[in-house]
Structure formats: structure tokens, C-alpha cells
Motif scaffolding. Structure first.
Motif: not given
Length: 464
Positions: A107-116, A126-136
């Protein structure tokens, strides 16, 4: 199967200090430190990947964790590997305390990803970039899949809220689709919530069903636009099983019970008779759940049509006239529904809906005429028209012709090949059972006739 999807569907990028475009244009060697630290990190990258390839997840864990700690922006793939490594060691760990620790790391791994997120995307194509929605959405999947019985305070409500937030953001962004495995787990959680409280959650569950089904159907439709058959099959392989499971869970839920839906929507239609958005939503839900011949559906259509004529409300009005025996008026409103569609593509989709609606009245000929119109508006919809025709033929017990149209539908449109083949199998199973019944019934009648003949013989004193 789900583990494979975890590794391939969503690339989880590395964690680093937040700074917009901080690593744009950099190479992995620019992100792993200097001197001995860089040498050590490169060694750990090689070590955990080798262990991973050998499916030695416990052996991969320590060097992977060292890379995450010392060089969190080394590679985007660090987090795809991390999700798999943590999931596997968590599942195989017998000690609950250690399980909890691994789960929290996940869970922490995803939270840290979101912060950065911005910094991580700065060195990603560009076509490989994740969005906040993807990660959540991915975090929600792992929470729901691994959290039950492990996470402190785990709840269906929390899992559902996490999914809902991620999926809503993906839909709002519009740049990506919701992965099939995420939709699968999301709807399973929605189903569990409904089963836990069917009264309070029914309407939302119906909406989740509609949304999840439409998402799968939308992705499957892209299979026909794929550049090659391999790409098309990959799309179908991801979303057709998900759609089938969604339909299966929904059928098991019995959430579409007519009497209960009428009881729920009855007062709400009156309360929202000037709320066009709500009325349209109600019309969609009632129609999709076999309630488009009820007074409450007709009332919603009337209110909506009076506010602003639309194809949804026009179809409802047509249904009302048809039920009242006013066929000419009903046809006028069906045609009005088509007139209100802005494009031929939309008209084709609505003609299919009209065909389905008309088929419920028992007028197969009229339904078929609208299927023909659908294909005239958009030839690409021929496969779907064949499938609807097969459904209508099957309901009228014209099984052989229905099977023929199932075959045509699957050949014409790869996106519905799974649905067409499943319907074909069901019809063939009904045929088989009918044949067994007819054979057994014939044998019963023959035996009964034989017994009656013998009884009549003895009643006649043993004379012929």
C-alpha cells in the motif's frame, strides 16, 4: 492468471523526490547515484530480476527493496516488479504479522508513487505515463485482492470507495481505459456490498453494473478496429471474460427483480419529475432490467419527454402507446427516437435498442425491420444485429435459425464473438435437452400404449 495481469497491465514507476520534469531525458545511470552506490544498485537490479525470472520471489525481495530505498527513480519497471514480488511473498508467508507488514509495504508503494507522480512521469514516454486514477485503481485492486483477512480495518466499503475514486478519475481523464482485471474486481466488490445490504445499495449496484458492462462493451468494440487479429484477440481475451463474469454476478444478485425495482423507483420518479438527468438515468436502468413495460417506466418517459424530447424518452413513450394497442402512434415515437439521434452511428445503436424493445411485445417482424434499419445506418453493426436477431429467434424457439445467426454474429464481429458463442452453446444445450425430453416422452407414450393395449386385451376376456 491475475498475477500475470498485475505484471503486464499497469507499469508502476519508481519513487523519487517530487520535482516537475526533474528527470526528463535522463538514463537509468543518471538516477542510481554515484560511486559505490551506483555499482551496488546495478548489482541489486540484476539480482532481483534474475531471482524474479526464476520465480524466486523471496530471493528477489531484499535486492528489490534495496533498489527502492537507495535509488527509487532507477527504473519505472521497479514498481511493476515490486507489485509482483510483494504479492507473492505476502501470499506465501504463513506468519500473519509478516503478512501485514508486506501488505502495508504494498500500500505504501502506491502512496509514495502518487506523491511523486509528476517527477516519475518526466522520464516516461507520453503514452506510457500513469495517471492518478491508474494508480488508485491498481491500489484498490491490491487492497481488495490481498487485504481481506490481512489488513487491519479492512472493509468492503473502503475497497469500494478506493475503486470508485480511481475509476472515476480514469473516466474523467479519458486518456486511458479501465483495465479488465480492475473492472472484474471492482464489480465483485460492488456485488458483495449489494449482497450485504441490498436495500440501501441496490440503485448504486445497478449503476455499477451498467457502467462496468458498458466499459467492457466499449473496449470490445475496439477489437474490430485493431490493426491485426492478434491485437484484436488480446482485447477480447481481456474484456470478454470480464463481461461474462459481470453478467453472471449480476444474474446471481437478482437485483433486477421487477417488483422491487418498481417499489424503489416509484416514489423517486415523482420526487425527480423535473430532474432530467435523473429521469434519463432511471429510464436506462429500468429498460436494461426488463422494466420497460411498466407504468413507472412510462411515467419517467413522459416526464422526461415533456422537459426535453430525447431518444430515451421517445422510446419509452412509444412503448406506452404499443402497450395501449396504439401501434401507429408507437411507430411514430420510435421513428421520432431515431430522428433525435445526431449521427447515423447513434441511429444504428438506437435502432438496435428499439428492436430489443419491440421484441418484448412479441412483434418479431417489426423488431427485425428495425434491425435492418440499424445495418442500413451503419454496416459495421451487422454482427450485433445478427446477435439480437438470434436472441429473438431463440426466445420464439426457432433454435436452428438462432444458432445460424449466432455463428454469423461471431464471424462478423470479433468483439461479440464470446457472447455469440455462449448464446450458441446455451441454445444447443436447450436443443439437446429438448431432444432428450422428446425421446423420453416418446418412449413413455409407447410404453403407456403397450400397457393400455394389454389391459384392454384382458378386459375383453383375453380376446383380440
Amino acid at each position: 492468471m491475475k498475477f500475470t495481469k498485475i505484471a503486464t497491465v499497469l507499469g508502476m514507476a519508481a519513487v523519487c523526490t517530487p520535482a516537475l520534469a526533474q528527470y526528463e531525458g535522463t538514463r537509468v545511470y543518471d538516477r542510481i547515484g554515484h560511486g559505490q552506490d551506483s555499482i551496488t544498485t546495478l548489482g541489486n537490479i540484476v539480482a532481483y530480476k534474475d531471482s524474479y525470472k526464476a520465480q524466486d520471489y523471496a530471493g528477489a525481495y531484499e535486492p528489490w527493496k534495496a533498489v527502492l530505498t537507495k535509488a527509487p527513480c532507477a527504473e519505472v519497471s521497479t514498481y511493476a516488479y515490486g507489485a509482483m514480488i510483494l504479492a507473492n511473498v505476502l501470499v506465501k508467508e504463513p506468519d500473519l504479522t509478516k503478512k501485514k507488514a508486506y501488505f502495508q509495504e504494498l500500500m505504501d508503494m502506491y502512496d509514495t508513487r502518487l506523491k511523486n507522480l509528476d517527477a516519475l512521469n518526466s522520464f516516461t514516454k507520453p503514452d506510457k505515463r500513469a495517471t492518478k486514477g491508474d494508480i488508485l485503481a491498481r491500489k484498490a485492486f491490491d487492497y481488495a485482492y490481498y487485504g481481506a483477512g490481512v489488513a487491519d480495518g479492512y472493509s468492503l466499503d473502503k475497497a469500494y470507495t478506493m475503486f470508485r475514486e480511481g475509476i472515476d478519475l480514469i473516466n474523467k481523464d479519458g486518456a486511458k481505459e479501465v483495465p479488465g482485471f480492475v473492472l472484474d474486481k471492482f464489480f465483485e466488490i460492488s456485488y458483495q456490498r449489494y449482497m450485504a445490504d441490498s436495500t440501501a445499495f441496490r440503485e448504486q449496484f445497478l449503476k455499477d453494473y451498467m457502467e462496468s458492462r458498458e466499459a467492457c462493451q466499449g473496449m470490445l468494440s475496439l477489437a474490430n478496429e485493431a490493426t491485426d487479429s492478434v491485437a484484436a484477440k488480446k482485447i477480447v481475451a481481456q474484456y470478454d471474460p470480464t463481461l461474462n463474469r459481470i453478467e453472471t454476478l449480476f444474474a446471481q444478485s437478482k437485483a433486477a427483480d421487477r417488483e422491487q425495482l418498481i417499489a424503489i423507483f416509484g416514489p423517486k420518479i415523482e420526487e425527480n419529475k423535473t430532474n432530467l438527468a435523473y429521469l434519463k438515468s432511471a429510464l436506462t436502468l429500468l429498460s436494461a432490467n426488463n422494466c420497460d413495460d411498466t407504468d413507472i417506466y412510462f411515467k419517467a418517459a413522459e416526464y422526461a419527454y415533456n422537459i426535453e424530447p430525447s431518444y430515451e424518452s421517445a422510446i419509452g413513450t412509444a412503448q406506452k402507446y404499443y402497450k395501449d394497442g396504439k401501434v401507429a402512434e408507437s411507430v411514430q415515437y420510435y421513428d421520432k427516437a431515431l430522428e433525435l439521434c445526431p449521427t447515423d452511428q447513434t441511429k444504428a445503436a438506437i435502432a438496435l435498442k428499439i428492436a430489443n424493445a419491440v421484441s418484448k411485445t412479441g412483434d418479431s417482424a417489426k423488431a427485425f425491420s428495425y434491425l435492418d434499419k440499424a445495418v442500413q445506418y451503419n454496416a459495421k453493426i451487422a454482427g450485433k444485429a445478427h446477435l439480437v436477431r438470434a436472441q429473438i429467434l431463440a426466445s420464439s424457439k426457432n433454435f436452428s435459425e438462432a444458432i445460424s445467426y449466432c455463428t454469423k454474429a461471431a464471424q462478423e464481429d470479433v468483439s461479440i464473438s464470446g457472447s455469440a458463442n455462449r448464446l450458441k452453446e446455451k441454445i444447443q444445450e436447450v436443443q439437446r435437452k429438448n431432444a432428450e425430453y422428446e425421446k423420453a416422452n416418446a418412449e413413455y407414450k409407447a410404453q403407456k400404449a403397450k400397457i393400455e393395449k394389454e389391459e384392454n386385451f384382458w378386459k375383453a376376456g383375453g380376446k383380440q
